[in-house]
Write an enzyme that holds these catalytic residues in place. Structure first.
Site, short mmCIF file in Angstrom:
data_model
loop_
_atom_site.label_atom_id
_atom_site.label_comp_id
_atom_site.label_asym_id
_atom_site.label_seq_id
_atom_site.Cartn_x
_atom_site.Cartn_y
_atom_site.Cartn_z
CB CYS A 146 -0.86 0.32 1.16
SG CYS A 146 -2.14 -1.33 0.58
CG HIS A 160 -2.96 3.48 1.78
ND1 HIS A 160 -3.54 3.17 0.99
CD2 HIS A 160 -3.79 1.93 2.52
CE1 HIS A 160 -4.22 1.62 1.10
NE2 HIS A 160 -3.65 1.39 1.97
CG ASN A 199 -6.55 -0.44 0.51
OD1 ASN A 199 -5.94 -0.45 -0.26
ND2 ASN A 199 -5.85 -1.46 1.85
#
Length: 334
Positions: free
Chosen positions: A116, A256, A286
């Site tokens: 990520c 994020h 996500n």
């Protein structure tokens, strides 16, 4: 002679048409809209459908969107860097495939894998090509087809992830705009808490690995949440302190999009409210390496030349970091 910095001069994105809703997920696994919204904050996530379509399909379309918006010729792009953990295949690199499909025939291309945090690592790398004078136009792509490695029987992970891609263009700037600083970290001891066990050289694909479902994401949610909250918040505050930035100086935190509670905790440590956080987790979920550039695309019109942004992330590895960006153009004119 003024220092050359790498300015973000354009953004582009691609999201698949298919929307996987919480109601549909609740018919696949023991979960509910209330459970997902309370714990994660996601309402829908985009899923790439179609035989043989991988991450490069989305990444190339994000680059094409970028080129159309900025009116640049793909042949003028020098470098393409793709951050991803869901490459089309081990080789050739997904960046290579994206460059070919997007018409960037004069660029060299490659991948960066940092989960990520991949976009932050790739953005930092791309900035070096600009700052040293090696390249004039660098495209950094964040793209992931997370649906390809999600177990839709695991309610701890399947509500979290979606598919998508976004890209930014980096060009030289001598007026103090662009990527001004980066603080990046990694800690391999986090392996045990967030990983995909098989498919690499340690556990190549076999009947046993497939039968044991080792080709999908495994996550220790509480451990990852705890590490993400502390590290993402710490590095963001460290960046502010390093540059003597107060909460009033920050136009946006670009976090994020893993969990709304992690975003809120980071913002609280930075002394800013949710109105100063770029948030699209409710719509996209996500998308791993794509979350931060997708946020920049969504909020582009609201950005003004000179805005101070803190980009922050935490991901598997563990990997985490923050980047200080001074925005280089008025988004409403795009």
């Amino acid at each position: 002679m003024k220092k050359i910095t790498a300015a973000i001069t354009g953004v582009g994105a691609y999201l698949p048409d298919y929307l996987l809703t919480n109601d549909e997920l609740s018919r696949m696994v023991d979960t509910s809209d209330e459970w997902i919204m309370t714990r994660i904050g996601i309402k829908t996530r985009h899923i790439l459908k179609g035989e043989g379509l991988g991450t490069s399909y989305m990444g190339a379309r994000a680059v094409k969107d970028l080129c159309e918006k900025t009116k640049i010729n793909p042949l003028d792009i020098d470098v393409v860097i793709c951050a991803t953990v869901t490459p089309d295949m081990f080789f050739p690199s997904t960046g290579n495939l994206i460059a070919d499909q997007a018409g960037c025939k004069n660029a060299f291309a490659y991948d960066i894998s940092a989960a990520c945090s991949g976009f932050l690592f790739a953005l930092t790398t791309g900035s070096q090509f600009i700052e040293t004078g090696f390249a004039k136009k660098v495209v950094v792509v964040g793209a992931d087809k997370m649906s390809s490695i999600v177990d839709y029987k695991d309610r701890n992970t399947c509500p979290i992830f979606g598919d998508g891609a976004a890209a930014v263009l980096l060009e030289p700037n001598k007026d103090g705009y662009g990527v001004l600083d980066a603080i990046l970290h990694s800690d391999g001891s986090g392996e045990q808490h967030l990983y995909m066990k098989a498919g690499g050289s340690r556990y190549p694909a076999t009947e046993e690995t497939v039968r044991n479902n080792w080709h999908t994401i495994t996550q220790d949610g509480p451990a990852v949440f705890k590490a993400a909250v502390s590290n993402m918040a710490d590095v963001s505050v460290e960046m502010m302190e390093r540059h003597h930035l107060s909460s009033n100086d920050i136009r946006y935190l670009v976090p994020h999009q893993a969990n709304l509670r992690i975003i809120d905790a980071t913002a609280k440590r930075m002394g800013i409210g949710r109105e100063k956080c770029m948030i699209n987790i409710d719509r996209n979920g996500n998308t791993t390496a794509a979350t931060i550039p997708l946020c920049l695309c969504d909020y582009e019109a609201a950005l003004c030349k000179g805005d101070n942004l803190i980009l922050a992330s935490f991901g598997g590895g563990y990997t985490w970091g923050a980047i200080y960006v001074k925005w280089a153009y008025d988004g409403e004119n795009r």
